[in-house]
Design a protein around this motif. Structure first.
Motif: not given
Length: 167
Positions: A144-167
């Motif tokens: 469902x579009x709203x749930x999927x948009x939140x899902x995409x945000x969550x996945x991006x947040x996960x990898x961007x947090x990892x990027x931030x923690x590794x720098x």
């Protein structure tokens, strides 16, 4: 500041069209808008029964009853998303459906929709494979579009947090 956006559609062919759009804002606000296919002058008739029953679960009748016009959906998106630098989607199909929606409304978006993989090219240390792995770790998409948009945000947040923690 980035926003995630997702579409659900009448099917997965060139004849398909958007039936729902959802987005997730940085502050956690998320919205879903159903789209009435009868409001399009483009003669949106294609309907995939499999997509309805096995993927998104939205009936054409519900869209006619509860959906907004293509022009109202575009106006809403334009007035809300114009303030954000990056509006991100997870599929080239979303770009296709955005174009189909705005063409039907005889309007232009006030924002640029970018596929996540292209957006990540400008970020050192993360890529589309990282994003796909994060999406997979979250389990099956709700479709469902709203749930999927939140899902995409969550996945991006996960990898961007990892990027931030590794720098």
């Amino acid at each position: 500041m980035w926003v995630t956006l997702d579409f659900e559609a009448s099917g997965l062919t060139d004849a398909s069209y958007p039936i729902e759009v959802g987005y997730s804002l940085p502050d956690g606000t998320s919205v879903s808008l159903l789209i009435n296919p009868d409001s399009s002058p483009e003669n949106w008739q294609y309907w995939d029964d499999y997509a309805e029953t096995e993927i998104h679960g939205i009936s054409r009748e519900a869209l006619k009853r509860e959906g907004m016009s293509v022009a109202d959906v575009c106006s809403h998106l334009n007035s809300t998303l114009c303030y954000y630098d990056d509006v991100l989607c997870d599929s080239q199909w979303d770009l296709f459906w955005l174009g189909r929606l705005y063409k039907a409304a005889h309007m232009r978006p006030t924002f640029t929709l970018t596929e996540v993989g292209h957006w990540l090219l400008n970020r050192e240390g993360v890529n589309r494979d990282d994003f796909l792995a994060a999406m997979e770790s979250l389990g099956p998409a709700p479709h469902r579009a709203e749930a999927d948009s939140k899902y995409i945000r969550q996945a991006l947040s996960m990898i961007l947090r990892q990027e931030h923690c590794s720098t």
